[in-house]
Design a protein around this motif. Sequence first.
Motif, PDB file in Angstrom:
ATOM      1  N   ARG A   1       4.782  -1.366 -10.053  1.00 57.31           N
ATOM      2  CA  ARG A   1       3.343  -1.462  -9.799  1.00 57.31           C
ATOM      3  C   ARG A   1       2.887  -2.924  -9.858  1.00 57.31           C
ATOM      4  O   ARG A   1       2.145  -3.398  -8.997  1.00 57.31           O
TER       5      ARG A   1
ATOM      6  N   GLU B   1      -3.468 -10.946   0.206  1.00 64.09           N
ATOM      7  CA  GLU B   1      -4.912 -10.807   0.398  1.00 64.09           C
ATOM      8  C   GLU B   1      -5.633 -12.148   0.323  1.00 64.09           C
ATOM      9  O   GLU B   1      -6.618 -12.377   1.008  1.00 64.09           O
TER      10      GLU B   1
ATOM     11  N   GLN C   1       0.375  -7.906  -3.190  1.00 65.41           N
ATOM     12  CA  GLN C   1      -0.890  -7.635  -2.501  1.00 65.41           C
ATOM     13  C   GLN C   1      -1.885  -8.779  -2.697  1.00 65.41           C
ATOM     14  O   GLN C   1      -2.522  -9.227  -1.752  1.00 65.41           O
TER      15      GLN C   1
ATOM     16  N   ARG D   1     -10.779 -15.645 -10.271  1.00 68.73           N
ATOM     17  CA  ARG D   1     -10.346 -14.795 -11.380  1.00 68.73           C
ATOM     18  C   ARG D   1      -8.829 -14.674 -11.388  1.00 68.73           C
ATOM     19  O   ARG D   1      -8.184 -14.751 -12.430  1.00 68.73           O
TER      20      ARG D   1
ATOM     21  N   MET E   1     -16.320 -15.470 -17.100  1.00 66.95           N
ATOM     22  CA  MET E   1     -15.055 -15.080 -16.475  1.00 66.95           C
ATOM     23  C   MET E   1     -13.880 -15.476 -17.360  1.00 66.95           C
ATOM     24  O   MET E   1     -12.959 -14.694 -17.600  1.00 66.95           O
TER      25      MET E   1
ATOM     26  N   GLU F   1     -20.078 -17.187  -3.969  1.00 69.98           N
ATOM     27  CA  GLU F   1     -21.301 -16.734  -4.622  1.00 69.98           C
ATOM     28  C   GLU F   1     -21.350 -17.303  -6.035  1.00 69.98           C
ATOM     29  O   GLU F   1     -20.335 -17.756  -6.556  1.00 69.98           O
ATOM     30  N   PRO F   2     -22.529 -17.300  -6.630  1.00 69.74           N
ATOM     31  CA  PRO F   2     -22.608 -17.849  -7.985  1.00 69.74           C
ATOM     32  C   PRO F   2     -21.848 -16.973  -8.974  1.00 69.74           C
ATOM     33  O   PRO F   2     -21.972 -15.752  -8.952  1.00 69.74           O
ATOM     34  N   VAL F   3     -21.057 -17.610  -9.809  1.00 69.04           N
ATOM     35  CA  VAL F   3     -20.252 -16.893 -10.785  1.00 69.04           C
ATOM     36  C   VAL F   3     -20.359 -17.636 -12.104  1.00 69.04           C
ATOM     37  O   VAL F   3     -20.318 -18.860 -12.129  1.00 69.04           O
TER      38      VAL F   3
ATOM     39  N   HIS G   1       0.818  -1.225   0.000  1.00 68.55           N
ATOM     40  CA  HIS G   1       0.000   0.000   0.000  1.00 68.55           C
ATOM     41  C   HIS G   1       0.840   1.258   0.000  1.00 68.55           C
ATOM     42  O   HIS G   1       0.667   2.143  -0.827  1.00 68.55           O
TER      43      HIS G   1
ATOM     44  N   LEU H   1       4.820   6.289  -5.367  1.00 68.02           N
ATOM     45  CA  LEU H   1       4.938   5.870  -6.763  1.00 68.02           C
ATOM     46  C   LEU H   1       4.021   6.728  -7.648  1.00 68.02           C
ATOM     47  O   LEU H   1       4.394   7.136  -8.752  1.00 68.02           O
TER      48      LEU H   1
ATOM     49  N   ARG I   1       2.579   2.817  -2.911  1.00 67.65           N
ATOM     50  CA  ARG I   1       1.794   3.285  -4.047  1.00 67.65           C
ATOM     51  C   ARG I   1       1.677   4.799  -4.099  1.00 67.65           C
ATOM     52  O   ARG I   1       1.666   5.388  -5.183  1.00 67.65           O
ATOM     53  N   THR I   2       1.564   5.418  -2.930  1.00 68.10           N
ATOM     54  CA  THR I   2       1.405   6.864  -2.921  1.00 68.10           C
ATOM     55  C   THR I   2       2.648   7.574  -3.476  1.00 68.10           C
ATOM     56  O   THR I   2       2.525   8.381  -4.401  1.00 68.10           O
TER      57      THR I   2
ATOM     58  N   PRO J   1     -15.262 -15.142  -6.328  1.00 65.20           N
ATOM     59  CA  PRO J   1     -14.946 -14.697  -7.689  1.00 65.20           C
ATOM     60  C   PRO J   1     -13.534 -14.132  -7.823  1.00 65.20           C
ATOM     61  O   PRO J   1     -12.828 -14.429  -8.785  1.00 65.20           O
ATOM     62  N   LEU J   2     -13.119 -13.354  -6.831  1.00 61.72           N
ATOM     63  CA  LEU J   2     -11.819 -12.703  -6.934  1.00 61.72           C
ATOM     64  C   LEU J   2     -10.697 -13.736  -6.997  1.00 61.72           C
ATOM     65  O   LEU J   2      -9.796 -13.656  -7.848  1.00 61.72           O
TER      66      LEU J   2
END
Lengths: 197, 449
Positions: free
Chosen positions: B272, B283, B279, B335, B299, B292-294, B238, B244, B241-242, B331-332
Motif C-alpha cells: 500500500r 500526481e 501515486q 504537505r 501544517m 492558495e493561502p496555507v 490505482h 489488494l 488497490r482493488t 497545499p498538497l
Amino acid sequence: MWVLLEGAPADLIVLDIMLPGTSGIDLFRKLRRESDIPVIFVSARGSEEDRVLGLELGADDYLAKPFGTRELLARIGAVLRRGRSESEDSGGAREFRFDGWHLSLARHELRTREGALVDLTGAEFDLLATFVCQPQRVISRQRLIELSRMRLSDSSDRSIDVLVSRLRRKLSDAHGQAPIVTVRGIGYMLTTAVDRA
Amino acid sequence: MSALQQWGLSARIFATLALVLMLDFAVNAYLFEQANSFSIPAQEAKALGGELVVIERQMNQTPSPQRAGLAKRLGHGALQIDWLAQDQSPVSGIQLGNIEEQLLRAQPALAEARVQVLISPLRVTDGLTGTMMLADGSTLRFRSHTHSVWPLVIGHLINFLLPTTAFALLAWLLTYAALRPLRKLVRASLRVGTRRAQPIDVVGPAEVQLLIRAFNSMQLRIDALLDANTQTMLAIAHDLRTPLTRMRLRMDTMVIEDEDRQDLESDMAEIRDLLASLQSFVELESDEARREPVDLAAMAQTLVDSAEDAQEHGERASYHGPDRLVVYARPLALRRAIGNLVENALRYGGGARLSVSGTPFGVTITVEDDGPGIPPESMDKVLQPFVRLDYARARNTSGMGLGLAIVERAVQAEGGTLVLANRPSGGLRALIRLPQSCREPLSATFPYK
C-alpha cells in the motif's frame, strides 16, 4: 441495486466510485435524489481531490483502498452514529463559522478568516467538529474520549488533553487566546457562537 | 514569399553571397570612375609638375648607368624617385585621370612623358604613385607624399571600406534571417517534455522546414510517451488497490495463525505504501492545483504530531517556529514535501526536528535528524527517483526511493530550493527555501519545472 434497495431498505451504502459499466458518482447522484441514506465512498484513487469531490457531493465518508475490515466497520459505525446524533446536534449542517474561523465538514478543512488553510490531524478535526456541533456547552472529558475512540484509523492513544492543547495552539489568536476553555473537573467548552450553513 | 521559402539553406547563402559580391563589384566600379575626378590643389599640381619636368630633363641628360643613382639623389622626403631600365607594367591601382590632366595643364612639357598617376587601393598610405616615360623608353617611377594627398587617401580609404563593411553587414543580416527558425527550434527543444507540446510554425529555408516538421512530430511522440508513462504508473497505483483491498478483506475472515496474519498485514501495508508513493510521485507531475493561502505553521505542527503519533518505537518529532505563518502554495505538494522529510528523519535519523521561519527573503523550512546522514558521494543520487541507498536497503525499510525526489519536485514547483547537507555534529539537515513571492497573494505562478 434499485431492486435490492426496494426489497430490503438499507441503513448505509458502501459505494465504489469506479464500477464496471457505470460511474459510482452518477449512481450516487441518482441515489441522493431519492433518499438520504448514508453513503460511504470507496475509491482506488486515494488522491486528495477525489476525497474532497466525494465529500462535497454529499457522501458521508470516503475510504481509500486498500482498507481492512476493522477500518471499514469503524467508519460505518461512525457514520451511522453521526447520522443519529447530527440530527439533534448540528441539524445536518456541514459548514460552520465561529470566531472568524470556517470549518467545512464536506471538504474536511479549516480555514482562517482570510481564507488560509489550517491543517488539522484527523483526531483534531473530529474533536473540533464535536465542539462546533455543541457550541457554548460543556462537553465532558469522558464523552470526548469516547468520541475520539470511535475513530480507529487514528491509532493515537494520546489523551484528550494533549489533543485539546494542540487544537488550542492552532486556533489561538495573536494574543495566544483560543476559543476553547477548560471547565475544571468536567471538561471543555467552545466559548464562541457558531453560524451554521 | 512562399517561393522564397522553398529555397534551401545553401541556395539562400549562395544568393546572399552573390548579391553582396555583385553590389560590391558595382559600387567599386562606380568608385573607380569617381577616382578620376579626385584632384589636388592647383599649386601643388604645379609644383609637382615642375619638379617632374626638371627630373625628366636631368635624367634624359644622364647616361643610363648613372640614372639609378641620380634618381636616388633627386628624390627627397616628399617625393621618391626610382628608375627602371625596362618598361615594367605600371603599378596597379586606380588611375587618377583628373590629376594627370592637372599636371599636364601645369606643365605641358610633360605631355611627351605619358605621365600616369595612380593610387593603390592596397597601399593607400604610399600616397600618389606615378610613372613617366623617358625619351629612350625607360621608366621613371615616383611616389609623392604631399600633404594634400592625405584627404584623398582617407577619402579613398573610406570609399573603399564603407561599401565593403556595409555589404558584410548586409550579408550577416541576411544569413541571420535565414537561420532564425533554427534558433527558435533550439529554444523549443529546451522545453521538450516540460509542458504541453507547442508546435513550432513551419517557416524558413526548406531544410529548416523539414527539421521543424521532424521536431514537431518528435515533440508529440515524446509527450505521448510521457503521458503513457504517467498513465501507466497511475493505472498501476490505482488498479492494484482493488485486488489488494479484496485480499485484506478476505484475510480478515480467514482462519490463520496470528503470526502469519501479522506478516501478511505488514506485507500488504508495504504494498500500500509503495503504491501511495508511486501515486504521489506521478500526481505531482500533473498537479495543476491552484496556489492558495496555507498556514505553514499549522501544517508543520500537524505533520509532526501525526508522524510522532504513528511511531511505534517512540522516535520523537518536534516543531519549532511560529504558531501561524501563511504562505501561498499548493497545499498538497507542500504537505508531501515536508511530510516526506519528517518521515525520512524519523525512519533513518531516529528523530525529527522541524523548524519553520519567515525571513526577509522568504520562508525556510528545516528538518534535522541525528542519524548517519548521507555519504557525500551519494548526495546527488538520493534526489533521483527510484534510487535507494544501501543504508536504506540494509535497514530493510520499504519504499521505492521516491521520497526525496517527490520533495524536490514539489519544492521546485513552488519556486523554492531543496538543499541537503550533513550537519557538522552528525545527522542530516534538509533545508527548503521558499521565495519571498510565496508570501504574497498575487505572486506570479511558477512554470512547472
